[in-house]
Design an enzyme around this catalytic site. Structure first.
Site, PDB file in Angstrom:
ATOM      1  N   GLY B  14       2.760  -0.297  -7.258  1.00 22.58           N
ATOM      2  CA  GLY B  14       3.896  -1.203  -7.397  1.00 22.58           C
ATOM      3  C   GLY B  14       4.795  -1.231  -6.175  1.00 22.58           C
ATOM      4  O   GLY B  14       6.002  -1.381  -6.283  1.00 22.58           O
ATOM      5  N   LEU B  16       5.267  -3.095  -2.184  1.00 16.06           N
ATOM      6  CA  LEU B  16       5.375  -4.510  -1.807  1.00 16.06           C
ATOM      7  C   LEU B  16       4.099  -5.283  -2.105  1.00 16.06           C
ATOM      8  O   LEU B  16       4.133  -6.386  -2.642  1.00 16.06           O
ATOM      9  CB  LEU B  16       5.703  -4.625  -0.317  1.00 16.06           C
ATOM     10  CG  LEU B  16       7.114  -4.213   0.085  1.00 16.06           C
ATOM     11  CD1 LEU B  16       7.264  -4.260   1.598  1.00 16.06           C
ATOM     12  CD2 LEU B  16       8.141  -5.110  -0.575  1.00 16.06           C
ATOM     13  N   ALA B  17       2.932  -4.700  -1.766  1.00 21.26           N
ATOM     14  CA  ALA B  17       1.675  -5.416  -1.950  1.00 21.26           C
ATOM     15  C   ALA B  17       1.387  -5.629  -3.429  1.00 21.26           C
ATOM     16  O   ALA B  17       1.045  -6.737  -3.863  1.00 21.26           O
ATOM     17  CB  ALA B  17       0.530  -4.650  -1.288  1.00 21.26           C
ATOM     18  N   GLY B  18       1.558  -4.578  -4.216  1.00 21.88           N
ATOM     19  CA  GLY B  18       1.261  -4.666  -5.643  1.00 21.88           C
ATOM     20  C   GLY B  18       2.192  -5.616  -6.370  1.00 21.88           C
ATOM     21  O   GLY B  18       1.765  -6.393  -7.229  1.00 21.88           O
ATOM     22  N   HIS B 239       3.947   8.113  14.280  1.00 23.07           N
ATOM     23  CA  HIS B 239       5.174   7.418  14.710  1.00 23.07           C
ATOM     24  C   HIS B 239       5.884   8.270  15.755  1.00 23.07           C
ATOM     25  O   HIS B 239       6.018   9.477  15.580  1.00 23.07           O
ATOM     26  CB  HIS B 239       6.091   7.199  13.501  1.00 23.07           C
ATOM     27  CG  HIS B 239       7.187   6.204  13.753  1.00 23.07           C
ATOM     28  ND1 HIS B 239       8.269   6.493  14.555  1.00 23.07           N
ATOM     29  CD2 HIS B 239       7.366   4.940  13.316  1.00 23.07           C
ATOM     30  CE1 HIS B 239       9.064   5.430  14.590  1.00 23.07           C
ATOM     31  NE2 HIS B 239       8.540   4.471  13.844  1.00 23.07           N
ATOM     32  N   ARG B 300       3.751   2.000  19.314  1.00 23.13           N
ATOM     33  CA  ARG B 300       3.940   3.363  18.829  1.00 23.13           C
ATOM     34  C   ARG B 300       2.919   4.352  19.374  1.00 23.13           C
ATOM     35  O   ARG B 300       3.260   5.490  19.678  1.00 23.13           O
ATOM     36  CB  ARG B 300       3.895   3.346  17.309  1.00 23.13           C
ATOM     37  CG  ARG B 300       5.108   2.625  16.761  1.00 23.13           C
ATOM     38  CD  ARG B 300       5.036   2.460  15.277  1.00 23.13           C
ATOM     39  NE  ARG B 300       6.269   1.810  14.821  1.00 23.13           N
ATOM     40  CZ  ARG B 300       6.510   1.466  13.570  1.00 23.13           C
ATOM     41  NH1 ARG B 300       5.601   1.693  12.636  1.00 23.13           N
ATOM     42  NH2 ARG B 300       7.641   0.898  13.232  1.00 23.13           N
ATOM     43  N   GLU B 426      -1.253  -1.371   2.630  1.00 22.95           N
ATOM     44  CA  GLU B 426      -1.650  -0.268   3.509  1.00 22.95           C
ATOM     45  C   GLU B 426      -2.995   0.336   3.121  1.00 22.95           C
ATOM     46  O   GLU B 426      -3.684   0.919   3.948  1.00 22.95           O
ATOM     47  CB  GLU B 426      -0.567   0.826   3.510  1.00 22.95           C
ATOM     48  CG  GLU B 426      -0.837   1.920   4.534  1.00 22.95           C
ATOM     49  CD  GLU B 426       0.283   2.953   4.646  1.00 22.95           C
ATOM     50  OE1 GLU B 426       1.364   2.721   4.077  1.00 22.95           O
ATOM     51  OE2 GLU B 426       0.062   3.973   5.311  1.00 22.95           O
ATOM     52  N   LEU B 442       5.319  -4.403   6.494  1.00 25.66           N
ATOM     53  CA  LEU B 442       5.921  -5.091   5.354  1.00 25.66           C
ATOM     54  C   LEU B 442       5.303  -6.473   5.232  1.00 25.66           C
ATOM     55  O   LEU B 442       5.012  -6.957   4.145  1.00 25.66           O
ATOM     56  CB  LEU B 442       7.441  -5.194   5.541  1.00 25.66           C
ATOM     57  CG  LEU B 442       8.192  -3.864   5.666  1.00 25.66           C
ATOM     58  CD1 LEU B 442       9.689  -4.111   5.786  1.00 25.66           C
ATOM     59  CD2 LEU B 442       7.904  -2.978   4.480  1.00 25.66           C
TER      60      LEU B 442
END
Lengths: 281, 652
Positions: B14, B16-18, B239, B300, B426, B442
């Site tokens: 749950g 952003l993608a979900g 990162h 990065r 991801e 995102l």
């Protein structure tokens, strides 16, 4: 009764901040445990050697590695809820020395700088315990649905941008929108009580977080479309009038959301809403 | 209860993608069952800080375009990504921002009330939209609110605190899942005509990372063991700027540099003065000196290697340690205000105020570019020859209408090799190649949900789905998972439970330490082989793992231990991919093969799991590079031979 805001934190006497925390010290964690709903609670003490930069979570992780109480009893690991560990997800909220807050951002150097200091951990008291420090906060999310805390968009297809907004309005909404549904404001609220049965949720006090979210969406260009419906709910039983003005919510909010301003704003809006209704507007 | 012929879709995860997928599918009238190990509002997407990239009107008038965004993403990913999906993502990006704006996401505003923009890594244009420094949180909340709306209308059913255990695959097709309630420990099956995995990254494989404690990668590992392939598992983003901590590392957003933050170390080794007492001339702004064009905003992977090298090879780390300064003290209060969310995090966890003291940071594992392997259906844009060069300001070479990169609604988009099993966000391997640009994550999550969500609908409309599948097929998988739990709990409390040999936490820690040492910034044949040996001994130890708890209610010890077993599988795929890719590309740097080798390795690493031997095999399959020809990826580094090469690059 409400120990959240007034109880002094153990191990943090006035002026302690000036003394550097003792390196290699051990701290006792006194943890309120419960093996499941309907079961009795009990306390267990664990001694933890504090690593550098430790927070509550890293101490709980240490205990989990080999859970043995201070009296030498081998026991099962403590159950707790956690997520981001950066104080943006709200998961790891609990009572630490009687005060509600996120355990990830609670550093041991600040609350237990001395050898032998005691830190007490308890689950939040306003929600049913799942096990140990993990509570079920479903009601908190249910209350967001009660006030229709969303913008009623026309679907996900391409319809151009949203309403333009001044930086000042954005600033106001952004702060309200950082609410991570942690429940600190509810734990600290004298009017918000534990309701085990979901059937009672719609009559019991809705809580500062939901009132503030109603304000957030009533302030948005499209979101205000549902303002009358939100205000209708907040004018009813368990709505904004149930607030006892203790102002504990705003003191414990980790995101410094102006909850009492939201309650006042919604209180005024509810009054106007009722007057309009009375005159049939 | 749903009728036998009613179509349903399961979404696992749950974030952003979900959520974007759930909204898109539910909106089309197909009911969604949404599974998450946490209340969806607490998903790891909340941790994203800096922003979300999209072409916008201002940048467009300065010469930017969707195509430029696409080009930057491919170049940033070191030409490792399939190109058509990336083109489609860049094309749709501005419309995604518009939609989020309509949902009420409080994007920062200009004085005239338009959406404000900030500079981000890998670009010379401002094309990053943001909400303070908690953009991920704000986007997640926007989608969470819409999902709650559909939930209250009965179109989405949430299963929060339910853990995905295994896909139900019958006749090669995915027709549901088996999941477990983390509180009651009940295991049961769920039917669906399509299953979307949106379960995020696998940072916990490395022990400490910037990811949430839920990011074990176990769900993807289970699909992998059930026959789904992985793509580019070795591509792990480290990162450059994180805050070290006892329990995890915490992200210090790239937006800190986007808003003007500068990275430096004292020029003189062992300079023990306080940072403020070190005069300008004795500070080594190494990124600015080495990359005069992109300065602190090189991608990065490059920033990470430079910081690592300054500390480890040159011994110039602050206080002789693995840390460098990220300095924001020269910036005005208004800028500090825009970064408040992240400055608060530093203040809370490091105990110093970055407005007055430079932050001390070091690289940390952050994101998995690789993941479940997915397919796509090319759209209409198919030039005869790939372009070698796109000049800034020359205008987009193509129009920007949706549909040119990928074919909308084609069932193949973002589908794994198991029909009916999708991977969004991801957890898949698409879009970011060998290195992800900041503020593209995102975007890719929401793009998958919205665009590839249509593909899920396409699949559901097309196929026979779960209708007619015998209940016995589901019961078989439930029995398999119950047997695994029994095997674990039978061992609970036995033997010397204090012994690290069979302690799940100790096994996980050793895995994390080994993976961080062998498989992050610098990799080599010998070290990777050693890591693989360590992993197989850990796998052996795991067979004898002793649970700390045999409770049949909310047994977190069981949940964690089971995930550790799955993480060992992922770890092996990451290490094997790293070993077999004998070149350097993006985040994957081999000190024994320092050059990029396009002939042999401009390909997707395909990892397949063999259940018979419980092991991973690696092969390399061609990528779609039909739109942009590879060029040297130097970001204008000003050093001898490299800079000559760089002059030929279109990115200078």
């Amino acid at each position: 009764m409400s120990t959240q805001t007034s109880a002094p934190t153990t191990g943090q006497p006035a002026g302690a901040a000036h003394n550097p925390p003792a390196v290699g010290r051990s701290v006792v964690f006194r943890i309120k445990r419960c093996q499941g709903p309907g079961q009795a609670s009990y306390w267990q003490d664990f001694k933890v050697k504090i690593p550098q930069n430790a927070n509550i979570i890293s101490c709980l992780q240490q205990i989990a590695l080999d859970p043995v109480t201070t009296d030498g009893t081998r026991t099962v690991p403590v159950v707790w809820d956690s997520g981001c560990l950066e104080e943006v997800c709200g998961s790891c909220t609990m009572l630490i020395n009687g005060k509600v807050r996120q355990s990830c951002s609670c550093l041991l150097d600040a609350i237990a700088p001395n050898e032998g200091d005691v830190v007490t951990l308890e689950p939040m008291s306003k929600f049913p315990v799942v096990r140990d420090l993990w509570v079920d906060r479903s009601r908190l999310f249910h209350n967001l649905a009660r006030v229709k805390a969303w913008v009623p968009i026309d679907g996900t297809y391409n319809l151009g941008s949203g309403p333009r907004e001044t930086p000042q309005d954005q600033e106001t909404r952004y702060v309200l929108s950082t609410c991570m549904s942690c429940g600190c404001c509810l734990e600290a609220c004298p009017q918000f009580n534990k309701e085990e049965k979901p059937a009672d949720w719609d009559h019991a006090f809705i809580g500062a977080h939901a009132i503030s979210q109603a304000r957030l969406f009533n302030t948005h260009g499209t979101g205000r479309e549902l303002a009358p419906q939100r205000l209708e709910v907040l004018a009813g039983r368990g709505g904004v009038n149930d607030c006892g003005n203790a102002q504990n919510c705003v003191k414990v909010c980790p995101k410094k959301i102006p909850l009492t301003e939201s309650i006042a704003a919604i209180g005024r809006a509810v009054t106007i809403h009722k007057i309009k209704q009375f005159f049939g507007a | 209860m749903p009728g036998a012929n009613e179509k349903r879709v399961i979404v696992v995860g749950g974030g952003l993608a979900g959520l974007a997928a759930s909204i898109r599918v539910a909106e089309a009238g197909v009911p969604v069952d949404l599974f998450s190990v946490v209340p969806v509002k607490r998903s790891h997407s909340v941790c994203a800080q800096g922003g979300i990239n999209a072409c916008n009107d201002v940048a467009r008038q300065q010469g930017y375009s969707e195509y430029e965004h696409f080009d930057e993403t491919i170049y940033g990913g070191d030409f490792q990504a399939d190109q058509h999906p990336v083109l489609e993502m860049a094309n749709m990006a501005p419309r995604i921002i518009d939609l989020l704006d309509r949902m009420g996401v409080p994007f920062n505003r200009t004085s005239e009330g338009y959406r404000d923009l900030r500079l981000f890594g890998g670009s010379l244009f401002k094309r990053t939209h943001f909400a303070g420094a908690t953009t991920g949180q704000q986007l997640l909340y926007g989608l969470d609110e819409q999902t709650r709306r559909y939930e209250s209308e009965g179109k989405v059913t949430k299963y929060e605190f339910w853990e995905f255990l295994w896909p139900v695959v019958v006749d090669g097709k995915c027709v549901g899942i088996v999941a477990q309630d983390q509180r009651t420990m009940q295991i049961r099956s769920f039917r669906a005509d399509a299953v979307v995995m949106a379960t995020g990254g696998n940072g916990l494989v490395f022990g400490k990372s910037t990811q949430s404690v839920i990011c074990t990668g176990a769900a993807a590992a289970r699909c992998y063991q059930a026959g789904a392939w992985m793509g580019n598992p070795e591509m792990i983003q480290v990162h450059p700027t994180a805050i070290p901590g006892a329990d995890k590392t915490r992200l210090m957003s790239e937006s800190a540099r986007g808003e003007g933050g500068r990275v430096w170390v004292p020029r003189n080794k062992g300079d023990a003065r306080r940072p403020k007492d070190i005069p300008e001339g004795e500070r080594y702004y190494f990124l600015e000196e080495r990359y005069p064009k992109y300065k602190n905003l090189v991608p990065r992977d490059i920033a990470t290697r430079e910081i690592f090298s300054i500390c480890v090879n040159d011994g110039l780390g602050v206080g002789g340690q693995r840390q460098v300064y990220l300095d924001l003290t020269h910036l005005p209060a208004s800028t500090h205000h825009k970064l408040e969310g992240i400055l608060e995090i530093y203040k809370k966890f490091a105990g110093e105020d970055p407005q007055f003291e430079p932050m001390r940071i070091f690289p940390s594992v952050h994101y998995s570019m690789g993941g479940l392997y997915t397919s796509f259906a090319k759209g209409s844009y198919n030039p005869a020859e790939p372009r070698t060069k796109h000049l800034s300001g020359s205008g987009a070479p193509i129009g920007s209408a949706v549909g040119q990169g990928l074919l909308p609604g084609a069932p193949a988009n973002a589908m794994t090799n198991i029909p009916g099993l999708y991977a969004f966000g991801e957890v898949n391997f698409a879009y970011h190649g060998a290195n992800r640009l900041g503020a593209n994550a995102l975007l890719s999550c929401i793009f998958d949900g919205l665009f590839c969500g249509m593909s899920v609908l396409g699949h559901v409309a097309d196929g026979k789905g779960a209708a007619g599948v015998a209940q016995g097929e589901y019961d078989r998988v439930v029995a398999q998972e119950e047997a695994k739990v029994k095997a674990l709990t039978d061992n609970a409390g036995k033997g010397d439970s204090a012994s690290p040999e069979t302690n799940p936490y100790a096994i996980a820690k050793e895995m994390g330490d080994e993976m961080t040492e062998a498989c992050t910034v610098v990799r080599s044949e010998g070290r990777l082989k050693q890591a693989l040996a360590t992993l197989s001994s850990l796998k052996e130890r795991f067979k004898r793992v002793r649970l700390k708890d045999s409770a049949i209610w909310t047994n977190q010890s069981l949940l964690y231990t089971r995930a550790v077993g799955d993480m060992l599988t992922v770890a092996e795929a990451i290490a094997k991919g790293s070993l077999e890719r004998r070149e350097s590309r993006g985040a994957h740097y081999r000190e024994d093969f320092k050059e990029r080798n396009d002939d042999a390795f401009m390909k997707t690493t395909l990892a397949k799991y063999d259940p018979a031997t419980s092991s991973t095999s690696i092969e390399f399959v061609p990528i779609d590079a039909t739109l942009i020809k590879p060029t040297a990826r130097t970001y204008g580094k000003s050093e001898g031979a490299v800079s000559t090469k760089a002059a030929a690059s279109p990115h200078n």
